[in-house]
Design a protein around this motif. Structure first.
Motif, short mmCIF file in Angstrom:
data_model
loop_
_atom_site.label_atom_id
_atom_site.label_comp_id
_atom_site.label_asym_id
_atom_site.label_seq_id
_atom_site.Cartn_x
_atom_site.Cartn_y
_atom_site.Cartn_z
N LEU B 150 57.84 -0.36 75.03
CA LEU B 150 57.08 0.45 74.31
C LEU B 150 57.45 0.37 72.58
O LEU B 150 56.76 0.90 71.96
CB LEU B 150 57.84 1.92 74.58
CG LEU B 150 57.23 2.53 75.73
CD1 LEU B 150 57.94 3.70 76.39
CD2 LEU B 150 55.61 2.63 75.78
N GLN B 156 52.90 0.53 70.60
CA GLN B 156 53.03 1.62 69.53
C GLN B 156 51.66 2.17 69.16
O GLN B 156 51.27 3.29 69.02
CB GLN B 156 53.87 1.31 68.39
CG GLN B 156 55.43 1.18 68.76
CD GLN B 156 56.01 2.61 68.60
OE1 GLN B 156 55.65 3.44 67.79
NE2 GLN B 156 56.91 2.84 69.45
N LEU B 159 49.29 3.78 72.12
CA LEU B 159 49.79 5.35 72.34
C LEU B 159 49.38 6.24 71.16
O LEU B 159 48.97 7.45 71.44
CB LEU B 159 51.18 5.35 72.83
CG LEU B 159 51.46 4.81 74.15
CD1 LEU B 159 53.12 5.22 74.34
CD2 LEU B 159 50.74 5.11 75.35
N ARG B 160 49.38 5.64 70.08
CA ARG B 160 49.12 6.53 68.93
C ARG B 160 47.53 6.57 68.69
O ARG B 160 47.11 7.68 68.27
CB ARG B 160 49.76 5.94 67.76
CG ARG B 160 51.28 6.31 67.73
CD ARG B 160 51.75 5.32 66.72
NE ARG B 160 53.51 5.26 66.86
CZ ARG B 160 54.40 6.47 66.58
NH1 ARG B 160 54.12 7.36 66.00
NH2 ARG B 160 55.51 6.16 66.78
N ARG B 162 45.43 6.59 71.51
CA ARG B 162 45.30 7.47 72.19
C ARG B 162 45.24 8.80 71.93
O ARG B 162 44.42 9.75 72.15
CB ARG B 162 45.98 7.06 73.67
CG ARG B 162 45.67 8.09 74.61
CD ARG B 162 46.52 7.85 75.97
NE ARG B 162 45.96 8.39 77.14
CZ ARG B 162 45.86 8.02 78.30
NH1 ARG B 162 45.97 6.82 78.59
NH2 ARG B 162 45.39 8.92 79.16
N SER B 163 46.57 9.31 71.04
CA SER B 163 46.70 10.40 70.75
C SER B 163 45.72 10.96 69.76
O SER B 163 45.28 11.99 69.98
CB SER B 163 48.11 10.61 70.32
OG SER B 163 48.48 11.78 69.78
N ALA B 567 51.92 5.25 79.16
CA ALA B 567 53.42 5.05 78.50
C ALA B 567 53.88 4.32 79.68
O ALA B 567 54.92 3.33 79.57
CB ALA B 567 53.86 6.21 78.01
#
Lengths: 603, 603
Positions: B150, B156, B159-160, B162-163, B567
């Motif tokens: 991760l 990194q 996931l960012r 996606r957010s 994740a």
């Protein structure tokens, strides 16, 4: 039907509300938004038929309000309206007319009505409705026909406030504070610590095994910290199998936050800022003041007899410094205390018969706090050995006050007085007072003693305060019980809304704590491993969203049932009355998961 | 450690980034944000030790970047650094120094370094790390030590992004369009239509019964429309038990939207606006153009041989109007077609041996499209009955083109050519081209025929188009197959990213459709009931979030595995390699749910 193609870029501030709730639909306006400024406009509105009168006048309701529509006197449409059941879906095309003298001042749209030109029945309802929105009905009927109950003002408001709060909260976390929204799995492995997790049998090739539905994303959020997602949050679905205990749902939602390189004070400040930033504007009148006061666990216990005191209640447990009640002392009681609480201003309210019954019930629950006396000036002699007046002077009692003295083992005494304090406040209406008080309870003991066993006060991942770290390696339980944890609870109006802690980031310390607690470490090797592969110091918090929103939407009443803020709740027995879940399974399903299910009747 | 108390109200635009990612922490800056403007500042940074050199220089990495720190030449700290394993967590207090001539132009913070005054090891990592971030390793190791993987740039970033996408999407829906975020249950009843739902055995008093984990909130969102939550959305966790089929996870996430009083065009416009509004700014270079073109199902099938064509591919299936291939006609073939596709500009690339093998494989899969010929100018005679030159003239072929002709039953011919089209494009690199094309496929047939049975093309709740409503009551399957549904799919780069429909709002029609499909209506009575108790016309959409974000984060590559944007993903076999889920259950757990689990070894 053609559709109004209004895209985001056409929205201007002035007409935002209008456009935002009718964009992408075939209506021109919502029922609730029409007013005198729309006079002479041609409109198309649609909604539920909620009232009709003289086959000419009717009220159309949608999620945004109601509006009256009027059919011309000689119109054929009157027959259509006459036969139409309530709650049918209707489209009205017509012109907005000023009601002049006939305006309805109670109705928000009462200045106008719609002169009906066209009336279209989009979907007829049955005529024997089991329930009407906003009309009293028993709880089971309302749950079975939840889709009708959802149209009520109360549930409409609750769900919309919930959505608003959650959205504000995300904005604060993402835009203001740089947090990352990460989803974590709900099909996970069993976590040690009691068989309270629902299980999900796995299909082939994993027959004979099962996933567990996690009680919280605790492990995942710690693993994310190890994975350098150093500011994480999630509005997380969690599962807890507690049967029909209290006002709880088998699935619930928590606002889950975790952060690296922080401190206890850092997390508390973040959560406080988050809650205040997200507080819905329409509820500003019940917003708590910042900063939220901090109370230590021991102060909470000795002043309020509970670790989640309702701070709207003015009465505190008092020490009896003068020794006036020393005559009550038992010789063989090691940890003896006598404490009083004075319910000032309650008069005889506090000693009604129903209240005395509750007190008797409390005493039965708690063998160490069974001795207590109620002292009210209207009564004759309180104790043989002490003059009433002496006690009245000692505590400054008036005719309006009631004094309770309780004696015995320390814990029991505080517990009893704490329960009485809450109960009297409830009877006196202090607990349903509008408004929210918030405070932090800190300095909890890391461990507690329950049923002869050392347990975590919070959970096994909570770190001790720095100065107590060495004490972890003591073998004496009494020493271990003196360790303070870096654990903090957020209490509002006497309810624990959430809690959090700074976590143990050291693998060896974590392994030791699990051993002290008698938890099997084999099931936690993935977390223990992670802590030794580059784990930053970290801490976090979880807010119980359902409970919190239930309080928000009821003017601060912490005792509001959570089902009032959940679209499709289950009963205490875990039943969905609407769809009749859970159900029996087919042979095909049982085979697929290699399971057999025993019904109670079989055993 | 004391904590910087920077609350939201202190944030100003100029220093927002700095404050937002370090607020509530004990660091003064993140590693990645330091630059020449910080010269001479005293800073505290913390992160992972990612590189060291000569026991003096080391690089500290956090989620925001890396920075070099330098220990003074004669310092004792050199020994500390020497023995410190990589990926240990370190705190550096020091002063920012200009590197002058020694600056590292490859490193974002390369203009400066931190002159170390204090070096604190916050948490030591083990020295034998199984994996390092951003260093190649096999997939199983990366999944087992996901918390290390991760930390890699790729995860990194994923996931960012996606957010960010999800947050933008919520802002559009809530703030611009008045949608309400509502959570729906995941412990629900079994829904008919195949045993693909995971089951959750219920505890007493419901022993013998089970909840099902829903495949989507379809029923709930329709019930919310009946309940006057007329603009609903949810980022919903869904569950699908499909074993190890393809690149799918047993749990996945969809953006779920539903709206009342709308049309097909209304929903498509909303979704298009939503996706474009939410598109992350850093990915504007791959943003599709608006409006998304609409293609009918039949056009998609005859031009591209597939209902989700990749529109980046320039080649289309062509009719053979001249009858040049009529000699291939079989007498007994009712629905005979001959169609060609010309791979223009591919030259011999399109007829390599590996490609011919793939073509043979395709033919084996499809008994109705097995007849085809590859025509390339380099080959001698293509057909006995037609002169090569005649075909070359007919289709304007050059040396660089390859023509494929396929003949036989209509469906098979289109299918084969559609598959070839995708395959040739992939080999030629057209499917990994940066960028995203988006379009809508509409006018699907309401029903399809599968394994001798009538099935829903979308799902049983999809409404037919207005003009075909009467045809629903035909008893002839051939007539039913001609009904067009109000169903729309969003296709991007040849992948179906989501789909939706206008739903049946009439209870009787819904009951009839379920009967036509042979579905048991008893299990759907709650929905059928709801439709007759005041159900507005409504429709919606669901976007597959994992697949969509996988495409976003890979420059538009629709074939990126979804585990790259999750994740904690599971393997194809439904295993979590990190925690080793699923697991066997204890006797206590089995008893609580009244179940027995049979392992494959038992059977």
């Amino acid at each position: 039907m053609t559709c109004r193609m209004i895209t985001a870029k056409h929205l201007s501030v002035g007409c935002r509300r209008l456009l935002s709730t009718s964009s992408y639909t075939v209506r021109s306006h919502t029922c609730g938004e029409l007013n005198a400024s729309n006079k002479k406009e041609k409109v198309s509105v649609m909604g539920w038929l909620s009232h009709k009168r003289m086959d000419r006048f009717f009220v159309l309701r949608d999620a945004y309000g109601s509006v009256q529509a009027t059919i011309p006197e000689n119109s054929e449409l009157r027959r259509l309206l006459k036969d139409l059941p309530y709650e049918s879906i209707v489209r009205v095309d017509g012109v907005v007319v000023d009601r002049g003298e006939n305006r309805n001042i109670v109705m928000k749209t009462g200045d106008i009505e719609i002169g009906v030109e066209k009336l279209t029945v989009l979907n007829k309802a049955v005529s024997n409705l089991p329930l009407l929105p906003d009309v009293n009905a028993n709880e089971r009927t309302r749950l079975k026909y939840r889709y009708i109950d959802l149209r009520s003002d109360k549930l409409q408001k609750s769900l919309r406030i919930r959505s608003e709060f959650v959205h504000n909260l995300r904005k604060f976390l993402v835009e203001k504070s740089g947090f990352v929204d990460v989803e974590t799995p709900t099909l996970f492995r069993h976590t040690p610590g009691g068989a309270t997790e629902f299980v999900v049998p796995a299909p082939s090739p994993n027959h004979g095994m099962a996933y567990s539905l996690p009680q919280s994303p605790q492990q995942f959020k710690q693993l994310l910290m190890v994975g350098a997602i150093d500011r994480y949050f999630q509005i997380a679905r969690c599962y807890r199998d507690e049967g029909s205990k209290g006002d709880r749902q088998p699935e619930f939602t928590q606002v889950d936050v975790e952060m690296s390189f922080t401190t206890q004070e850092g997390v508390m400040q973040l959560i406080e800022d988050m809650i205040l930033a997200a507080w819905p504007e329409s509820l500003n009148h019940i917003k708590p003041k910042s900063p939220f006061p901090r109370i230590s666990y021991s102060e909470a216990m000795t002043k309020y007899g509970i670790d989640k005191p309702d701070m709207r209640i003015p009465w505190e447990i008092e020490d009896v410094k003068s020794g006036i009640f020393d005559f009550l002392k038992k010789k063989d009681c090691e940890n003896w205390r006598a404490r009083v609480i004075v319910f000032r201003g309650t008069g005889k309210n506090a000693i009604s018969n129903s209240m005395k019954n509750e007190w008797k019930r409390l005493i039965q629950m708690n063998e160490n706090g069974r001795n207590f006396a109620i002292c009210h000036p209207s009564q004759k002699s309180w104790f043989k050995s002490v003059d009433n007046q002496k006690i009245m002077d000692e505590f400054g009692l008036t005719e309006d006050d009631v004094l309770i003295v309780c004696w015995g083992e320390s814990d029991g005494v505080y517990w009893t007085l704490g329960q009485l304090r809450n109960y009297v406040a409830e009877v006196c209406g202090l607990r349903s007072k509008s408004g929210v008080t918030a405070h932090w309870v800190v300095d909890f003991p890391l461990f507690s003693f329950e049923e002869g066993q050392l347990v975590s006060t919070h959970h096994p991942f909570t770190a001790p305060v720095e100065k107590d770290k060495e004490m972890l390696f003591e073998s004496d339980n009494q020493k271990l019980l003196q360790i303070t944890g870096q654990h903090y609870d957020l209490v509002m109006n006497g309810v624990e809304m959430g809690g959090g802690s700074i976590r143990i980031e050291n693998s060896e310390i974590q392994r030791h704590v699990l051993k002290v607690l008698g938890e099997p470490t084999e099931e936690m090797e993935h977390l223990l491993n992670a802590l030794s592969h580059g784990a930053p110091p970290h801490g976090g918090f979880a807010l119980g969203l359902d409970r919190f929103v239930a309080m928000l939407t009821s003017d601060g009443n912490p005792l509001t049932p959570v089902r009032d803020v959940i679209a499709f709740p289950k009963t205490k027995n875990g039943k969905d009355l609407m769809s009749d879940a859970p159900t029996t399974l087919s042979q095909k399903q049982l085979q697929r998961y290699g399971i057999t299910l025993r019904s109670d009747a079989d055993s």
